[in-house]
Write a protein that holds these residues in place. Structure first.
Motif, mmCIF file in Angstrom:
data_model
loop_
_atom_site.group_PDB
_atom_site.id
_atom_site.type_symbol
_atom_site.label_atom_id
_atom_site.label_comp_id
_atom_site.label_asym_id
_atom_site.label_seq_id
_atom_site.Cartn_x
_atom_site.Cartn_y
_atom_site.Cartn_z
ATOM 1 N N ILE A 183 0.870 -1.173 0.000
ATOM 2 C CA ILE A 183 0.000 0.000 0.000
ATOM 3 C C ILE A 183 0.905 1.221 0.000
ATOM 4 C CG2 ILE A 183 -1.795 1.295 1.191
ATOM 5 C CD1 ILE A 183 -2.897 -1.251 2.283
ATOM 6 N N TRP A 184 0.773 2.050 -1.023
ATOM 7 C CA TRP A 184 1.667 3.190 -1.231
ATOM 8 C C TRP A 184 1.354 4.315 -0.260
ATOM 9 C CZ3 TRP A 184 6.134 2.812 -3.085
ATOM 10 C CH2 TRP A 184 6.860 3.925 -3.539
ATOM 11 N N GLU A 185 2.161 5.338 -0.299
ATOM 12 C CA GLU A 185 2.153 6.371 0.738
ATOM 13 C C GLU A 185 0.862 7.158 0.849
ATOM 14 O OE1 GLU A 185 3.628 10.233 0.026
ATOM 15 O OE2 GLU A 185 4.626 9.678 -1.832
ATOM 16 N N PHE A 186 0.111 7.298 -0.233
ATOM 17 C CA PHE A 186 -1.024 8.215 -0.227
ATOM 18 C C PHE A 186 -2.304 7.553 -0.701
ATOM 19 C CE2 PHE A 186 1.211 8.745 -4.292
ATOM 20 C CZ PHE A 186 0.212 8.378 -5.173
ATOM 21 N N GLY A 187 -3.388 8.240 -0.485
ATOM 22 C CA GLY A 187 -4.697 7.884 -1.002
ATOM 23 C C GLY A 187 -5.604 9.073 -0.789
ATOM 24 N N SER A 188 -6.605 9.216 -1.619
ATOM 25 C CA SER A 188 -7.443 10.410 -1.499
ATOM 26 C C SER A 188 -8.790 10.189 -2.160
ATOM 27 C CB SER A 188 -6.749 11.618 -2.147
ATOM 28 O OG SER A 188 -6.675 11.442 -3.559
ATOM 29 N N VAL A 189 -9.656 11.163 -1.951
ATOM 30 C CA VAL A 189 -10.904 11.260 -2.697
ATOM 31 C C VAL A 189 -10.788 12.444 -3.636
ATOM 32 C CG1 VAL A 189 -12.315 10.202 -0.897
ATOM 33 C CG2 VAL A 189 -11.966 12.687 -0.884
ATOM 34 N N ASP A 190 -11.658 12.500 -4.642
ATOM 35 C CA ASP A 190 -11.635 13.616 -5.573
ATOM 36 C C ASP A 190 -12.610 14.704 -5.114
ATOM 37 O OD1 ASP A 190 -14.199 12.774 -6.315
ATOM 38 O OD2 ASP A 190 -13.526 11.815 -8.164
ATOM 39 N N TYR A 191 -12.888 15.656 -5.977
ATOM 40 C CA TYR A 191 -13.760 16.775 -5.611
ATOM 41 C C TYR A 191 -15.189 16.333 -5.307
ATOM 42 C CZ TYR A 191 -10.163 20.120 -7.082
ATOM 43 O OH TYR A 191 -9.002 20.856 -7.186
ATOM 44 N N ARG A 194 -15.289 10.918 -4.335
ATOM 45 C CA ARG A 194 -15.132 9.582 -4.920
ATOM 46 C C ARG A 194 -13.689 9.124 -4.698
ATOM 47 N NH1 ARG A 194 -16.242 8.324 -11.351
ATOM 48 N NH2 ARG A 194 -15.610 6.120 -11.361
ATOM 49 N N PRO A 195 -13.459 7.885 -4.231
ATOM 50 C CA PRO A 195 -12.088 7.436 -3.983
ATOM 51 C C PRO A 195 -11.310 7.257 -5.279
ATOM 52 C CG PRO A 195 -13.599 5.594 -3.756
ATOM 53 C CD PRO A 195 -14.447 6.830 -3.922
ATOM 54 N N THR A 196 -10.013 7.508 -5.212
ATOM 55 C CA THR A 196 -9.155 7.312 -6.373
ATOM 56 C C THR A 196 -8.201 6.159 -6.121
ATOM 57 O OG1 THR A 196 -7.567 8.944 -5.530
ATOM 58 C CG2 THR A 196 -9.264 9.739 -7.038
ATOM 59 N N GLN A 197 -7.965 5.381 -7.148
ATOM 60 C CA GLN A 197 -6.990 4.296 -7.093
ATOM 61 C C GLN A 197 -5.897 4.610 -8.111
ATOM 62 O OE1 GLN A 197 -4.945 1.461 -5.740
ATOM 63 N NE2 GLN A 197 -7.011 1.628 -4.893
ATOM 64 N N THR A 198 -4.707 4.872 -7.600
ATOM 65 C CA THR A 198 -3.588 5.277 -8.442
ATOM 66 C C THR A 198 -2.713 4.077 -8.773
ATOM 67 O OG1 THR A 198 -3.598 7.493 -7.473
ATOM 68 C CG2 THR A 198 -1.580 6.785 -8.577
ATOM 69 N N LEU A 199 -2.400 3.910 -10.055
ATOM 70 C CA LEU A 199 -1.651 2.739 -10.508
ATOM 71 C C LEU A 199 -0.228 3.070 -10.962
ATOM 72 C CD1 LEU A 199 -4.433 0.894 -12.544
ATOM 73 C CD2 LEU A 199 -3.824 0.651 -10.130
ATOM 74 N N GLY A 200 0.118 4.330 -11.030
ATOM 75 C CA GLY A 200 1.466 4.662 -11.482
ATOM 76 C C GLY A 200 1.799 6.119 -11.232
ATOM 77 N N MET A 201 3.095 6.437 -11.348
ATOM 78 C CA MET A 201 3.576 7.796 -11.110
ATOM 79 C C MET A 201 4.593 8.177 -12.185
ATOM 80 S SD MET A 201 4.208 7.627 -6.973
ATOM 81 C CE MET A 201 4.098 9.405 -6.745
#
Length: 461
Positions: A183-191, A194-201
């Motif tokens: 589980i990576w360092e961050f997680g968030s919801v959008d405006y 709604r939750p976001t799932q990030t797959l790359g940077m």
């Protein structure tokens, strides 16, 4: 993904435990935020590493402070659990400088609660995220009587300066950091919450460019017609790097830049349109190149490399007038990179470009860099996280194939071989890296709940 009745019942108990201990974990967050840990200034780093290790030990983990070539890594381990997988949490304890201090509404290193908001430097990036993981594991352990899988913590202290010592540390300790999911360092919801799932940077290559034209500043009337002006020299050099069309002019720069695939574009097309909220947040009337909204805007935001001047320094900028010809000028410059670009390749290309443009005297100093990286969206661990997020937030997760920011993701995916997912407590107005950094208490709770569900369900994968 079908979740059975027993799982639902256990997760309800875990949620109740999270609510029951909420104030305790907010206190722990305040304890961690109270310790300055500014990696750019090497301020409080060792003390904060020691504090993180202490907090992990208090939760029953074996914790070590591992030296690196710079800031130490805090490693926490619950211990082996036969027949169960291993979950790794990656976080960082370093923070950005709090300046400008006069723009804070409360002391930056004192956790301050105002309604449903918690304010402090690092409360979102990344100490709040770390606390959500500690709280999640504790809630699962308390309900089950023990952790259902092995849990490891990898908490570093140089993320805000490019994590220069993380790749060699991972190479040196592959067995210690081995896991089955991260589980990576961050997680968030959008405006829209709604939750976001990030797959790359995206990757990053960070440089300082400087010009020195004399041994000391000169009276502009005396030397203006005779001595090269360092500020002009540097500005002219910078102007060759990118055109007004936003295209980077360094030969070879785009050669390895991998464009978005049809699958990437499909993910981007499914993301909600937040262009108006984004413009409102930053007080801008529009976007570059006349872009408005839709998939093309989202593609450009993450799948196009960038060159950004972060700051310029030269001469006199105080009140009133000082007619001086600067002898030295410098600029900080970052390039955001897309797969399959590499920061190690950008420096030589930049040097060759400046030489060819007639600026061999402009010094180029490489300060930091990380490679871009992506995780497989079809991995079962990724799908587990996506479904767990929908259960917690009551909305389907937005899947981001790549985001504009950067971090040391590459060695976790390509050296440790880990699938990587995100969960946490951020939201678009968290003001990370800015004064009045904050999180919202409901997001803090849901970040804990999401991490707890991932951990609990992961144990039976």
């Amino acid at each position: 993904m079908t979740i059975n009745t027993n799982t639902r019942a256990v997760e309800a108990q875990i949620d109740a435990r999270i609510e029951a201990r909420l104030e305790y974990w907010i206190e722990q967050l305040g304890r961690l935020c109270a310790q300055p840990s500014i990696s750019a200034q090497r301020l409080g780093i060792d003390d904060c590493a020691a504090l993180v290790a202490t907090m992990l030990r208090e939760e029953g983990y074996v914790a070590e402070v591992l030296p690196t070539g710079g800031s130490p890594i805090v490693y926490g381990d619950s211990g082996p659990r036969e027949g169960a997988p291993t979950l790794l949490f990656y976080n960082h304890y370093d923070v950005q400088p709090p300046e400008p201090l006069e723009l804070w509404n409360s002391p930056p290193f004192t956790l301050t609660r105002a309604g449903d908001h918690l304010y402090a430097r690092g409360v979102s990036d990344d100490k709040g995220q770390l606390i959500t993981r500690m709280a999640a594991a504790a809630a699962v352990r308390d309900v089950l009587g023990e952790l259902p899988c092995r849990v490891k913590f990898f908490v570093e202290g140089e993320e805000e300066i490019g994590s220069p010592n993380i790749p060699p540390a991972i190479d040196a300790h592959k067995e210690r950091f081995a896991a089955d999911g991260c589980i990576w360092e961050f997680g968030s919801v959008d405006y829209t919450s709604r939750p976001t799932q990030t797959l790359g940077m995206r990757g990053l290559a960070y440089f300082e460019l400087s010009a020195q034209t004399a041994s000391q500043d000169c009276h502009s009337g005396l030397g203006g017609s005779l001595i090269a002006n360092a500020a002009w020299r540097l500005v002219w050099a910078l102007s060759t790097i990118k055109g007004v069309d936003e295209r980077i002019r360094i030969p070879g720069f785009y050669d390895k830049a991998k464009p978005a695939t049809a699958r990437d574009l499909a993910y981007l097309a499914e993301l909600p349109d937040q262009s108006e909220a984004f413009k409102a947040s930053y007080g801008v009337a529009g976007f570059l190149k006349g872009m408005t909204s839709g998939t093309e805007l989202r593609r450009a935001a993450v799948f196009e490399p960038t060159a950004t001047i972060n700051g310029l320094t030269s001469g006199y900028q105080g009140p009133g007038a000082k007619t001086v010809l600067p002898a030295r000028a410098s600029a900080k410059l970052d390039f955001r990179l897309v797969p399959d670009q590499s920061p190690e390749e950008i420096g030589p290309l930049l040097r060759a470009h400046l030489d060819a443009e007639g600026f061999p005297d402009v010094e180029v100093r490489y300060l930091a860099g990380v490679k871009p990286a992506r995780t497989d969206p079809d991995h079962p661990f990724v799908q587990l996280s996506i479904h767990a997020a929908e259960d917690v937030y009551g909305k389907p997760a937005s899947v981001e194939p790549l985001i504009g920011g950067s971090g040391p993701l590459h060695p976790f995916i390509h050296v440790l071989g880990l699938p990587v997912v995100t969960s946490g407590c951020g939201y678009p107005e968290s003001r990370v890296h800015a004064p009045n950094e904050n999180i919202r208490v409901p997001d803090f709770i849901n970040g804990i709940r999401h991490s707890a569900r991932i951990l609990y369900r992961f144990a039976s994968m």
